[in-house]
Scaffold this motif. Structure first.
Motif, PDB file in Angstrom:
ATOM      1  N   LEU A   1       0.827  -1.207   0.000  1.00 55.53           N
ATOM      2  CA  LEU A   1       0.000   0.000   0.000  1.00 55.53           C
ATOM      3  C   LEU A   1       0.861   1.258   0.000  1.00 55.53           C
ATOM      4  CD1 LEU A   1      -2.736  -1.099   2.593  1.00 55.53           C
ATOM      5  CD2 LEU A   1      -2.904  -1.073   0.094  1.00 55.53           C
ATOM      6  N   PHE A   2       1.972   1.223   0.729  1.00 57.66           N
ATOM      7  CA  PHE A   2       2.890   2.369   0.739  1.00 57.66           C
ATOM      8  C   PHE A   2       3.437   2.644  -0.658  1.00 57.66           C
ATOM      9  CE2 PHE A   2       7.521   3.226   0.734  1.00 57.66           C
ATOM     10  CZ  PHE A   2       7.496   4.574   1.105  1.00 57.66           C
ATOM     11  N   SER A   3       3.803   1.592  -1.388  1.00 56.81           N
ATOM     12  CA  SER A   3       4.337   1.758  -2.742  1.00 56.81           C
ATOM     13  C   SER A   3       3.298   2.376  -3.665  1.00 56.81           C
ATOM     14  CB  SER A   3       4.796   0.402  -3.293  1.00 56.81           C
ATOM     15  OG  SER A   3       5.819  -0.143  -2.505  1.00 56.81           O
ATOM     16  N   ASN A   4       2.057   1.921  -3.559  1.00 55.89           N
ATOM     17  CA  ASN A   4       1.000   2.473  -4.394  1.00 55.89           C
ATOM     18  C   ASN A   4       0.694   3.921  -4.044  1.00 55.89           C
ATOM     19  OD1 ASN A   4       0.504   0.093  -5.897  1.00 55.89           O
ATOM     20  ND2 ASN A   4      -0.604  -0.777  -4.178  1.00 55.89           N
ATOM     21  N   ALA A   5       0.736   4.234  -2.754  1.00 55.66           N
ATOM     22  CA  ALA A   5       0.478   5.616  -2.331  1.00 55.66           C
ATOM     23  C   ALA A   5       1.546   6.557  -2.874  1.00 55.66           C
ATOM     24  CB  ALA A   5       0.433   5.692  -0.806  1.00 55.66           C
ATOM     25  N   ALA A   6       2.792   6.077  -2.924  1.00 54.40           N
ATOM     26  CA  ALA A   6       3.881   6.915  -3.441  1.00 54.40           C
ATOM     27  C   ALA A   6       3.732   7.171  -4.931  1.00 54.40           C
ATOM     28  CB  ALA A   6       5.225   6.264  -3.146  1.00 54.40           C
ATOM     29  N   VAL A   7       3.110   6.242  -5.661  1.00 49.73           N
ATOM     30  CA  VAL A   7       2.861   6.457  -7.082  1.00 49.73           C
ATOM     31  C   VAL A   7       1.801   7.535  -7.267  1.00 49.73           C
ATOM     32  CG1 VAL A   7       2.081   5.403  -9.230  1.00 49.73           C
ATOM     33  CG2 VAL A   7       3.522   4.117  -7.668  1.00 49.73           C
TER      34      VAL A   7
ATOM     35  N   ASN B   1       8.879   8.005  -5.316  1.00 44.19           N
ATOM     36  CA  ASN B   1       8.009   7.965  -6.474  1.00 44.19           C
ATOM     37  C   ASN B   1       7.753   6.521  -6.902  1.00 44.19           C
ATOM     38  OD1 ASN B   1      10.427   7.204  -7.704  1.00 44.19           O
ATOM     39  ND2 ASN B   1      10.809   9.241  -8.534  1.00 44.19           N
ATOM     40  N   PHE B   2       7.348   6.332  -8.146  1.00 45.69           N
ATOM     41  CA  PHE B   2       6.930   5.015  -8.606  1.00 45.69           C
ATOM     42  C   PHE B   2       8.088   4.027  -8.765  1.00 45.69           C
ATOM     43  CE2 PHE B   2       8.104   7.147 -12.447  1.00 45.69           C
ATOM     44  CZ  PHE B   2       8.503   6.154 -13.341  1.00 45.69           C
ATOM     45  N   ILE B   3       9.316   4.506  -8.641  1.00 47.38           N
ATOM     46  CA  ILE B   3      10.461   3.592  -8.683  1.00 47.38           C
ATOM     47  C   ILE B   3      11.088   3.438  -7.299  1.00 47.38           C
ATOM     48  CG2 ILE B   3      12.794   3.234  -9.583  1.00 47.38           C
ATOM     49  CD1 ILE B   3      11.929   4.494 -12.164  1.00 47.38           C
ATOM     50  N   SER B   4      11.384   4.558  -6.649  1.00 48.36           N
ATOM     51  CA  SER B   4      12.101   4.491  -5.379  1.00 48.36           C
ATOM     52  C   SER B   4      11.273   3.853  -4.268  1.00 48.36           C
ATOM     53  CB  SER B   4      12.552   5.898  -4.961  1.00 48.36           C
ATOM     54  OG  SER B   4      11.431   6.760  -4.797  1.00 48.36           O
ATOM     55  N   ALA B   5       9.969   4.141  -4.218  1.00 53.69           N
ATOM     56  CA  ALA B   5       9.135   3.586  -3.144  1.00 53.69           C
ATOM     57  C   ALA B   5       8.997   2.061  -3.245  1.00 53.69           C
ATOM     58  CB  ALA B   5       7.766   4.260  -3.140  1.00 53.69           C
ATOM     59  N   PRO B   6       8.652   1.502  -4.432  1.00 56.24           N
ATOM     60  CA  PRO B   6       8.628   0.032  -4.522  1.00 56.24           C
ATOM     61  C   PRO B   6       9.986  -0.614  -4.259  1.00 56.24           C
ATOM     62  CG  PRO B   6       7.396   1.001  -6.338  1.00 56.24           C
ATOM     63  CD  PRO B   6       8.109   2.119  -5.653  1.00 56.24           C
ATOM     64  N   LEU B   7      11.066   0.034  -4.713  1.00 54.56           N
ATOM     65  CA  LEU B   7      12.401  -0.513  -4.466  1.00 54.56           C
ATOM     66  C   LEU B   7      12.701  -0.534  -2.976  1.00 54.56           C
ATOM     67  CD1 LEU B   7      15.150  -1.524  -5.411  1.00 54.56           C
ATOM     68  CD2 LEU B   7      15.851   0.870  -5.702  1.00 54.56           C
TER      69      LEU B   7
ATOM     70  N   ILE C   1       7.199  -8.377  -8.010  1.00 52.86           N
ATOM     71  CA  ILE C   1       7.756  -8.925  -6.770  1.00 52.86           C
ATOM     72  C   ILE C   1       6.801  -8.695  -5.602  1.00 52.86           C
ATOM     73  CG2 ILE C   1       9.638  -8.676  -5.092  1.00 52.86           C
ATOM     74  CD1 ILE C   1      11.461  -7.963  -7.483  1.00 52.86           C
ATOM     75  N   LEU C   2       6.258  -7.479  -5.489  1.00 58.48           N
ATOM     76  CA  LEU C   2       5.353  -7.170  -4.377  1.00 58.48           C
ATOM     77  C   LEU C   2       4.074  -7.997  -4.444  1.00 58.48           C
ATOM     78  CD1 LEU C   2       5.800  -3.282  -4.184  1.00 58.48           C
ATOM     79  CD2 LEU C   2       6.592  -4.991  -2.528  1.00 58.48           C
ATOM     80  N   VAL C   3       3.527  -8.163  -5.649  1.00 56.45           N
ATOM     81  CA  VAL C   3       2.322  -8.984  -5.789  1.00 56.45           C
ATOM     82  C   VAL C   3       2.635 -10.445  -5.489  1.00 56.45           C
ATOM     83  CG1 VAL C   3       0.610  -9.853  -7.432  1.00 56.45           C
ATOM     84  CG2 VAL C   3       1.165  -7.427  -7.378  1.00 56.45           C
ATOM     85  N   GLN C   4       3.803 -10.906  -5.896  1.00 54.20           N
ATOM     86  CA  GLN C   4       4.205 -12.264  -5.554  1.00 54.20           C
ATOM     87  C   GLN C   4       4.328 -12.418  -4.040  1.00 54.20           C
ATOM     88  OE1 GLN C   4       4.286 -14.633  -7.688  1.00 54.20           O
ATOM     89  NE2 GLN C   4       5.043 -16.257  -6.332  1.00 54.20           N
ATOM     90  N   GLY C   5       4.804 -11.343  -3.374  1.00 58.17           N
ATOM     91  CA  GLY C   5       4.857 -11.357  -1.912  1.00 58.17           C
ATOM     92  C   GLY C   5       3.473 -11.448  -1.305  1.00 58.17           C
ATOM     93  N   LEU C   6       2.506 -10.687  -1.842  1.00 57.92           N
ATOM     94  CA  LEU C   6       1.122 -10.788  -1.370  1.00 57.92           C
ATOM     95  C   LEU C   6       0.580 -12.199  -1.545  1.00 57.92           C
ATOM     96  CD1 LEU C   6      -0.475  -7.498  -2.782  1.00 57.92           C
ATOM     97  CD2 LEU C   6       0.087  -7.983  -0.398  1.00 57.92           C
ATOM     98  N   SER C   7       0.948 -12.821  -2.667  1.00 55.86           N
ATOM     99  CA  SER C   7       0.465 -14.166  -2.952  1.00 55.86           C
ATOM    100  C   SER C   7       1.030 -15.183  -1.964  1.00 55.86           C
ATOM    101  CB  SER C   7       0.841 -14.558  -4.386  1.00 55.86           C
ATOM    102  OG  SER C   7       0.373 -15.847  -4.700  1.00 55.86           O
TER     103      SER C   7
END
Length: 572
Positions: free
Chosen positions: A20-26, A67-73, A421-427
């Protein structure tokens, strides 16, 4: 679909929080000020290592972007460090799992992007756009209709990104020279057309590539299911645009007085005729081979990467031959190149490299050469000065290759891999299975209409809250996979199953024209280009206009899709 996985475990909660944090940063990117002490120490370390040159001027204030790169990373690194995910999750998010092969998808996407952008760099799309303007005559409504149809066709063939790149700047120029004070109708119709049309071919949008990989859909099967819903949307949206949203004569004038010299000089926009012919043939052959081989199991990247390499080699040869010709003639600027076929020459309303500029440009082609002695005479040789020298030399020697490379959506690659990777983590932590259970309960209760209407609605909304339509598609495709693998209730009904898959295809494309700019990378790109042209679209204006367009397109497409699945699976 029962599972022993406990989503109340701290690892599962941590994965969800950082997703959720990664999506919010986007959606809401922020810049964090970097303390001056850290900056000065980092600068001193880089100087000591010989990476940058020492400077006497004070350091400027710097920011770290989330942003959409740094937050997911950052999220992936934290989850790895905490043990919430492991190396296997990262590997599956890059190499692939459950039928989705991110490496193959991104190779296909970036190779097709190079073909499309290189073709655009020849001036072909702008040449065709001016041809449409010429045929449209002085009637404002006829011109609006012609351009709407033109952007639909281009969006189907080359995808939404090239249409956004060239079409947005072209419309900014066209509305300015034609005296249209308010360009709202023209830019919003182009944005809608590009994103609706991108649903037709698998190759037109990376979200389509995710779906085709997740459910092993051939190109022909995918297009056969999406073409009629798209046509229904395109036809139904048109009266909404011209009779509803933009009926004012200030937006679409009854007549347009375009300077005759603008259209008469449209031949100057085709800056590389041979390249346009070669690129068009190569792209059409590539798409045809993709369709022909999609049913026999040939990896898609093996079809698209070789043509992209061929186009790269052709661009490189084009630039090198021109450089040799210029040096032989002792010419220093592209204006002296005869014949108007130089891709670095743009007379009139055309673009050059990097960011699109619809204006007169004169960019030096061959600059004076650098020598090590000159560099050493001005400043110590460092990695940064060496890199700058050779980068400059390469860009002046190969301007076409450089221009296309700068416009490639390279930033999409790390973003997409990190979201995989994040979605695989959710899975692995059970969250996808929970969502699949909720989805199964909904479809079991509502049936086919719930599968199609519900998935279309959820996909459109998730595009705005799941880190663009890429993140939404990756997550929802995995949810549908788990739902289908459960093998009970409506998941066994081919109408519900196929309806949900193609409703996701529609929603992931139409979702770009719903609520926020960040619903797609195309939306962020569209806004940035418009800002460069002095056209500012407010967030509420974006929502107000696009919501009605997307609602109409989704309702009509869903209705067509419902009828389609009942006809195809009439015996089920």
């Amino acid at each position: 679909m029962a599972s022993g996985i406990n989503v109340g475990d701290w690892r599962a909660i941590l994965v969800l929080v950082f997703f959720l944090f990664s999506n919010a940063a986007v959606i809401f990117p922020v810049r964090i000020p970097v303390p001056h002490t850290i900056l000065s120490k980092a600068r001193a370390a880089l100087v000591a290592l010989g990476i940058v040159t020492p400077r006497t001027e004070p350091l400027k204030r710097a920011f770290f972007p989330l942003n959409f790169i740094s937050a997911p990373l950052l999220s992936v690194l934290v989850l790895l460090a905490s043990g919430a995910i492991n190396g296997a999750v990262v590997r599956d998010g890059i190499v692939g799992a459950n039928g989705v092969k991110p490496l193959d998808i991104m190779a296909l996407f970036i190779s097709l992007a190079y073909l499309s952008i290189s073709l655009d760099a020849t001036g072909l799309l702008r040449f065709l756009a001016f041809w449409v303007v010429q045929k449209g005559g002085s009637s404002g409504r006829k011109l609006f209709t012609s351009l709407y149809a033109f952007f639909l066709v281009c969006g189907v063939i080359v995808g939404n990104d090239p249409v956004i790149l060239s079409g947005t700047a072209f419309l900014a120029y066209l509305t300015r020279v034609s005296g249209i004070v308010n360009p709202t109708a023209w830019i919003f119709s182009q944005f809608a057309a590009a994103n609706m049309a991108s649903v037709v071919l698998v190759s037109s949008n990376p979200t389509n590539l995710v779906l085709s990989g997740a459910f092993s859909l051939s190109f022909t099967t995918y297009t056969a299911h999406c073409i009629l819903p798209f046509l229904g949307a395109a036809i139904s949206v048109y009266p909404i645009l011209i009779l509803g949203l933009f009926r004012s004569r200030d937006l679409i004038p009854r007549s347009i007085n375009l300077d005759p010299t603008v259209v008469d000089d449209m031949g100057d926009t085709l800056v590389d005729k041979k390249g346009a012919i070669f690129g068009s043939a190569l792209l059409l052959v590539t798409l045809s081979v993709l369709v022909g081989t999609s049913t026999i199991g040939v990896p898609v990247w093996e079809v698209t990467v070789p043509p992209a390499v061929v186009m790269l080699l052709r661009d490189t040869h084009h630039d090198w031959a021109r450089r040799s010709r210029i040096l032989r003639n002792g010419v220093q600027t592209p204006q002296a190149v005869h014949g108007g076929t130089d891709r670095t020459k743009f007379d009139g309303p055309v673009i050059l490299r990097g960011e699109i500029e619809v204006e007169n440009l004169s960019v030096p082609f061959v600059s004076r050469s650098y020598s090590v002695q000159e560099e050493q005479g001005r400043a110590p040789m460092t990695l940064s000065t060496i890199a700058t020298k050779y980068t400059h030399r390469f860009s002046t020697t190969f301007p076409t290759v450089t221009a296309v490379a700068r416009r490639l959506p390279i930033s999409l690659l790390p973003f997409a891999f990190l979201m995989f990777i994040l979605v695989q983590g959710l899975s692995t932590q059970g969250w996808v299975e929970v969502l699949a259970q909720w989805w199964a309960a909904w479809v079991d209760k509502i049936g086919v209409l719930g599968a199609i209407g519900g998935m279309g609605f959820i996909a459109c909304i998730f595009c705005n809250v799941c880190g663009t339509n890429i993140g939404a598609t990756i997550l929802l495709a995995r949810v549908i996979q788990v739902w289908i693998s459960g093998g009970t209730g409506e998941s066994l009904n081919p109408r519900s199953r196929e309806g949900a898959i193609y409703a996701l295809a529609l929603g992931s494309n139409y979702g770009a024209i719903t609520l926020t700019f960040s619903a797609s990378l195309a939306g962020l790109l569209w806004r940035r280009i418009l800002q460069q042209k002095g056209i500012h679209v407010r967030p509420m204006q974006f929502l107000r206009i696009n919501f009605l367009i997307a609602l109409t397109a989704m309702l009509v497409s869903s209705a067509v899709l419902v009828g389609q699945v009942y006809v195809i699976y009439r015996n089920n």
